[in-house]
Design an enzyme around this catalytic site. Sequence first.
Site, PDB file in Angstrom:
ATOM      1  N   LYS A 226      27.935   9.840  -2.657  1.00  0.00           N
ATOM      2  CA  LYS A 226      28.697   8.594  -2.813  1.00  0.00           C
ATOM      3  C   LYS A 226      29.375   8.593  -4.172  1.00  0.00           C
ATOM      4  O   LYS A 226      29.000   7.844  -5.080  1.00  0.00           O
ATOM      5  CB  LYS A 226      27.755   7.395  -2.649  1.00  0.00           C
TER       6      LYS A 226
ATOM      7  N   ARG B 201      45.546   6.850 -23.187  1.00  0.00           N
ATOM      8  CA  ARG B 201      44.932   6.089 -22.092  1.00  0.00           C
ATOM      9  C   ARG B 201      44.269   7.006 -21.063  1.00  0.00           C
ATOM     10  O   ARG B 201      43.177   6.729 -20.561  1.00  0.00           O
ATOM     11  CB  ARG B 201      46.001   5.220 -21.413  1.00  0.00           C
TER      12      ARG B 201
ATOM     13  N   ASP C  49      13.314   6.827   3.262  1.00  0.00           N
ATOM     14  CA  ASP C  49      14.405   5.864   3.239  1.00  0.00           C
ATOM     15  C   ASP C  49      13.872   4.444   3.262  1.00  0.00           C
ATOM     16  O   ASP C  49      13.160   4.052   4.196  1.00  0.00           O
ATOM     17  CB  ASP C  49      15.306   6.098   4.465  1.00  0.00           C
TER      18      ASP C  49
ATOM     19  N   LYS D  11      19.921  13.221   9.223  1.00  0.00           N
ATOM     20  CA  LYS D  11      19.700  11.770   9.186  1.00  0.00           C
ATOM     21  C   LYS D  11      19.408  11.270  10.599  1.00  0.00           C
ATOM     22  O   LYS D  11      19.547  12.019  11.570  1.00  0.00           O
ATOM     23  CB  LYS D  11      20.930  11.076   8.616  1.00  0.00           C
TER      24      LYS D  11
ATOM     25  N   GLU E  58      15.708  12.938   6.771  1.00  0.00           N
ATOM     26  CA  GLU E  58      15.586  11.509   6.445  1.00  0.00           C
ATOM     27  C   GLU E  58      14.502  10.886   7.317  1.00  0.00           C
ATOM     28  O   GLU E  58      14.527  11.036   8.540  1.00  0.00           O
ATOM     29  CB  GLU E  58      16.928  10.820   6.693  1.00  0.00           C
TER      30      GLU E  58
END
Lengths: 283, 283, 283, 283, 283, 283
Positions: C140, C103, C221, C172, C200
């Site tokens: 992320k 597993r 963005d 940013k 950004e």
Amino acid sequence: MPSPHDPPASAVHDAVRRAFDEDLGPLGDLTAALLPPEAAVAAAVRARSDGVLAGGACATEAFRQIDAAVVVEWRLVDGDRLAPGDVVATITGRLASVLTAERTALNFLCHLSGVATLTARFVAAAGGANSSTRIWDTRKTLPGLRALEKAAVRAGGGVNHRGSLSDFVLVKDNHLAGVSIADAVARAKARWPGRTVEVECDRRQQVVEAIDAGATLVLCDNMTPAEVADCVALADGRVLIEVSGGVTLDTAADYAAAGADLISTSVITQSAPALDIGLDLEG
Amino acid sequence: MPSPHDPPASAVHDAVRRAFDEDLGPLGDLTAALLPPEAAVAAAVRARSDGVLAGGACATEAFRQIDAAVVVEWRLVDGDRLAPGDVVATITGRLASVLTAERTALNFLCHLSGVATLTARFVAAAGGANSSTRIWDTRKTLPGLRALEKAAVRAGGGVNHRGSLSDFVLVKDNHLAGVSIADAVARAKARWPGRTVEVECDRRQQVVEAIDAGATLVLCDNMTPAEVADCVALADGRVLIEVSGGVTLDTAADYAAAGADLISTSVITQSAPALDIGLDLEG
Amino acid sequence: MPSPHDPPASAVHDAVRRAFDEDLGPLGDLTAALLPPEAAVAAAVRARSDGVLAGGACATEAFRQIDAAVVVEWRLVDGDRLAPGDVVATITGRLASVLTAERTALNFLCHLSGVATLTARFVAAAGGANSSTRIWDTRKTLPGLRALEKAAVRAGGGVNHRGSLSDFVLVKDNHLAGVSIADAVARAKARWPGRTVEVECDRRQQVVEAIDAGATLVLCDNMTPAEVADCVALADGRVLIEVSGGVTLDTAADYAAAGADLISTSVITQSAPALDIGLDLEG
Amino acid sequence: MPSPHDPPASAVHDAVRRAFDEDLGPLGDLTAALLPPEAAVAAAVRARSDGVLAGGACATEAFRQIDAAVVVEWRLVDGDRLAPGDVVATITGRLASVLTAERTALNFLCHLSGVATLTARFVAAAGGANSSTRIWDTRKTLPGLRALEKAAVRAGGGVNHRGSLSDFVLVKDNHLAGVSIADAVARAKARWPGRTVEVECDRRQQVVEAIDAGATLVLCDNMTPAEVADCVALADGRVLIEVSGGVTLDTAADYAAAGADLISTSVITQSAPALDIGLDLEG
Amino acid sequence: MPSPHDPPASAVHDAVRRAFDEDLGPLGDLTAALLPPEAAVAAAVRARSDGVLAGGACATEAFRQIDAAVVVEWRLVDGDRLAPGDVVATITGRLASVLTAERTALNFLCHLSGVATLTARFVAAAGGANSSTRIWDTRKTLPGLRALEKAAVRAGGGVNHRGSLSDFVLVKDNHLAGVSIADAVARAKARWPGRTVEVECDRRQQVVEAIDAGATLVLCDNMTPAEVADCVALADGRVLIEVSGGVTLDTAADYAAAGADLISTSVITQSAPALDIGLDLEG
Amino acid sequence: MPSPHDPPASAVHDAVRRAFDEDLGPLGDLTAALLPPEAAVAAAVRARSDGVLAGGACATEAFRQIDAAVVVEWRLVDGDRLAPGDVVATITGRLASVLTAERTALNFLCHLSGVATLTARFVAAAGGANSSTRIWDTRKTLPGLRALEKAAVRAGGGVNHRGSLSDFVLVKDNHLAGVSIADAVARAKARWPGRTVEVECDRRQQVVEAIDAGATLVLCDNMTPAEVADCVALADGRVLIEVSGGVTLDTAADYAAAGADLISTSVITQSAPALDIGLDLEG
């Protein structure tokens, strides 16, 4: 080949590593550093009293962590009976390595064989390996050694109660503040479906409630053998009956005779005296 | 305030963390999760037999790791005598937190107080706190618990032998293959100047050699009280005399009477039965 | 031979160890303990859907940590295409070991191959391996799995954005409180000379400022493909243009057509469904 | 106050620590280092889509590990429903600290809320919170995140299957090589008395055998709703019926209607898309 | 308030913890155990030579780990100049705690201030804080101390080269076996888009190739100031010029005059003598 | 074969692991990833200046942790003299592996050989290997590197003072607040029987008190050679005399001539410049 009594290898590795972290210090073994580096040795790990072996994987790992060239050959394996003088294993390798690892390897063997040995005595007292009454351990284990001690209990012929708080539900009296046994068991089955639910009971009426609520196990706490026999009759196979609380080698037979499925005792992990096992250099 | 018996705080933290790593599992305490989250409780940690307290710092840390809002107030501290019924500490906080931490806190208290209690019995057997014969522990400790057990020995009135292989030199017979005691001690003093050098001796002649070589300590291994008295006379204050090997509560007084400076025993760490200490919910 | 897609071996080791720390518990695999210890098995790891393989090093390590005697032979390697029924690897060894590790090995393979597969779909959508528009990952990632997921992105044909906050500067809007882009870039170049500096930008004017300030990269963005094409023209090769914010498999081609150098997406690490890969016992 | 959905605090601490070990690098946050050290900020964690919250304890811990002076106040707690725009928490503290911790905090929130949200959708599909059919997770969790994902499943209204291989016995077809179900269950009950024993069954006859053998649970693998209904009738309350294998949001209602006690699915942990949650600086 | 020179708090915590793991041993501080437990003290951390302070966060953490009740108040912060006799910090708390932590706290302060001080001397030699030539560190740091030493370089006015192999690409001659600089840079830019690419060059022609290939940085290895000036002219602002290889305090000014952007030296981390800082008990 | 100069293997393993944790980052070695995976190399580790070798075990472990297939063959061992051009070891294996491990392996070799080299210079200054005056290290070691630096001191011909605070008692002036030397030594001998007790003395009268109290060692702090000679005469072999405080290569001979048993210096661990050792790829 790993034995079915063995704890997870990661638990063995980490416990041995911690033991050396305690024992080596920043300078290592001051005394072994005085030995000729090339000196080799053959040695025997030998039992010095009667008992049951456990902890073999830890001892192997201890020699390995100090010096992967040390060879450990086991004549006996976890679960085997020991008599004074029995050679458990032979060790060959650098003298300095063997002496540095010796105490740590033996600390595991002596403690875990002590656990297995006392477990085996309880098993015998409860009617032996074929008895329908089994010896169960507890969560009263020595901190950091649970997986190893639980494996030693298996080596001694016992079986394992909860490994952790996350295994199954055990409702004790302290969990029942203002809640009936029926409600507590129902909540347990709703929140943790399919899991074992055990209820600690001090008296007959609680046992009735626990059985009616659909508990899996009833823990009969500090009851006499007669009271236990009554609970066993009540249970009639619908729940397993655990006896807990002060059962001794002297009283285990009476509880077995009363029909208990399981006798649990903390003594086998918390208070087992070390078994006397030593290392003898050969010739 | 930290007590002089306390082990290093990092050892306490790590041992408690490992205990919870064993005990919580990926799901945490299944049973405590059934309790109302807001329920609070007051509880008492109470002795159930006579003994000496040790492990207080570990118990405090156990409750803290589960829930920093639980308040632990100690009525007694490590080294204090316990009688059945004595309240050792009071605990207040969330019911679920207290019950989750209870077993781990008690596992430390019961084991370490067991060590302290048996140590205290040996101290008493050797003439008490003012005796010139002291009780010494060994490296035969339970793996992962050395710092805590050594602290418990101090709480019981004993003193600490080597903490690790890196503390000082202890030449045993296995270290003497083909080397005289004189040579071994000389090497030790050359390689590790200023350090304690102890020599294990089985017989009078070795004791003479060890003293002549300038050892700090002589370990009299498996000698009778009369043989020890002879070694003490030989030593005449130039070395300390340690007695080791099978000394019991029954024989300790004889070895003390023989004038031994130190009686070492592995029993106090390796085979001390847990002291019975429990937690009672109040009201 | 290690593949250039492989994550650092220490990251593989530690991630697998943590997985077993979660999965073994103090008692190990209760079910595997019921098997005959000597039973051996041959098995195949087999794809059950189309995709791209990743995670091979983790699967190898999983079997190794449980039992070093288990043999894993890879037929395919990270980055290879998978079709249903493809044998990815063969496994031979003790039955109990193989089932205990199964597993965990598959959890790595299925998740990381899922990441590689979704990455490969984005790569295809942006014009394929030879497109001048590359698929870039983000920070992320799922906590504790970054090195493995970034390697899986490479296996899927993508490239890696920052590995950590310590790689390069990404200014940013939240970093610009009261500071012009020119000033922010100048500070970045002064404090961290030689490093990549990305800015950004939400609108054309910011892109102009970033280019003038000497940024290395501009993150466009939430812009439309047309807006991006405008920025690409503005950049004229002086900075790389990253498109970020809600790009999907459907819209990736439009952004590629707009001339973006890099399309970044969190979906490939944060939301990639597991690829279906299983283990079949043979014979 | 800790929520009953919370994973053990040590699991939260360690997972967050590992996330920062990945994300900080030897130089820390290069971009935040450019900010004025004294700048402070207020921010809101805000939902950007519909879902169910989970991971709050991890987000709190993330801000705490970066800067204990950052204040996190929760408006919603794990298990609460989210709609776009909902303020989940407010954050106040040093700007540099908040921006350094932001991504890590959100990585936990987005993934774990994704797990809770998909779980809640399965719960709804199976008849809702009061249905007699529950949604069960599996051991198919992302490595290193099991305790957190299992807690997120609870937040979503699901319940937890095995936490580890050490919880209870699950006999799959691979465990039955040459052994009857009756024998396998008997061995399991002998070796691990009192524990849940589940048997994976592909067909009706196996279900009969499992029930007769005294299993606690039957896993109906890849059966149709009609086959499951047949098994439920067979079981007649003597065992719980788990349905496993490819159940989707579309088919869950049919299996619930068939009377299954538990529907298990790996999708909720292995393939749950991240929920969109962001952090907005205020004013 | 954390300083922008501070290393990540987790790096500080772990480095201090390891230092105490080395220093406390299983018995703790034998000498401090002899002190009256209640004795308190005020002390001053005082510079004993000229230099630049670094390591403050580590010293604070050292006292905290031993005893959270010890109060450390900083009069000076990382990056401040020190003269003999300057009080750096005042310490108040239990005497035993202060003495146990003293050496570890000072070991960090003396080493890291040594790094900052030597860095500051190189900065001064290269024209001071406003020079267009900056002092760059290397990956030649002492194992386990990189984050702390890099922070100390910043405190000394230097800047940080790569934190790890994972930051950016540095093509050395050993990486060029059979590959042109043009090809190597092209591969780097394709595989790691947007990242800094530096090329080590021994001679003028390589510098031309590196600039033409689009490198970000050129490392001029073991060149004379005149050769460097030539490279600076060649670069004409298109790449940054790093000088490396045996630059000393005596030659740094010549390389700065040659127009180098960055002078890197391993001496500041690998060979910085400890700065003399001590702890004096007050009154 | 392990050398008697080697630190414990676990210390080597962990220090190397930490070094790679710093150096690899989540993406590994960006530059080595550009190399052809199958390229192999032979290389030599070569001294570039005169000195004494130390750190061999760490370098071996560094290559092993990156790639167990890399072969390291040592021509010289810890404690051997080095001259410029001497081949210390040969390395064969994958080019990418060798280059990834190179810097870490050299960081250990250069620092630890620097420690051994400076130690050897002090040993020579104090009369050489056969002098009755030995060079002693201190606890002023670089955090996290104590076991390795202490081993390097041994390789350089020095001897080791305390490994940790838990080795033996060293009463400094700060420990004597309100307590006489006689009382402090008596307490030390009572609490820690058999252990070395050293007393720091600033003046003759304290030395008399320490000897009378039965100390093992006297630390003569900041005394002139003449004052030390006086203390040596006072000691008359009853205690060992350590000289500490600002002894340099220039003054060591004078202190040796004064008859000191031990000269301790922090310079050899805290301020030893790195020895220049490099890795050259072969033809």
